[in-house]
Design a protein around this motif. Structure first.
Motif, short mmCIF file in Angstrom:
data_model
loop_
_atom_site.label_atom_id
_atom_site.label_comp_id
_atom_site.label_asym_id
_atom_site.label_seq_id
_atom_site.Cartn_x
_atom_site.Cartn_y
_atom_site.Cartn_z
N ALA A 295 0.83 -1.20 0.00
CA ALA A 295 0.00 0.00 0.00
C ALA A 295 0.86 1.25 0.00
O ALA A 295 1.93 1.29 0.61
CB ALA A 295 -0.91 0.00 1.22
N ARG A 296 0.38 2.25 -0.66
CA ARG A 296 1.08 3.54 -0.70
C ARG A 296 0.95 4.22 0.67
O ARG A 296 -0.13 4.28 1.24
CB ARG A 296 0.45 4.41 -1.78
N LYS A 297 2.07 4.74 1.16
CA LYS A 297 2.11 5.38 2.47
C LYS A 297 2.69 6.78 2.34
O LYS A 297 3.50 7.04 1.44
CB LYS A 297 2.96 4.57 3.45
N THR A 298 2.30 7.64 3.27
CA THR A 298 2.88 8.98 3.35
C THR A 298 3.37 9.18 4.78
O THR A 298 2.62 8.97 5.73
CB THR A 298 1.83 10.06 3.01
N ALA A 299 4.62 9.55 4.90
CA ALA A 299 5.21 9.79 6.22
C ALA A 299 5.64 11.24 6.33
O ALA A 299 6.11 11.83 5.36
CB ALA A 299 6.40 8.88 6.45
#
Length: 82
Positions: free
Chosen positions: A2-6
């Protein structure tokens, strides 16, 4: 995966050349889609679809250029973790 944003807290703003180096080197990491440094807010935004080890690699880059950073939060889809 899954695409994640940190969002990373950079613990003090860096200069433009440091921001450029973090962005350029960070984007070369496998699984990283984008890296943006916001000097005004001392934050680094990382968009990735790889394992969370990617964040450790970005943190290592920040240390290499003489700054410190910590993971502030990670968002995966609709879920957000701090």
């Amino acid at each position: 995966m899954a695409r994640k944003t940190a969002i990373l807290d950079m613990r003090g703003a860096g200069c433009v050349s440091c921001a450029y180096a973090i962005e350029r080197l960070g984007r070369k990491r496998p699984g990283v889609e984008d890296v943006r440094v916001d000097i005004a807010h001392s934050e680094i935004r990382v968009v990735y679809d790889g394992p969370d080890d990617v964040l450790n690699q970005i943190l290592d880059i920040v240390k290499l250029i003489g700054h410190d950073a910590v993971v502030k939060r990670v968002q995966c889809g609709d879920l957000e973790h701090e």
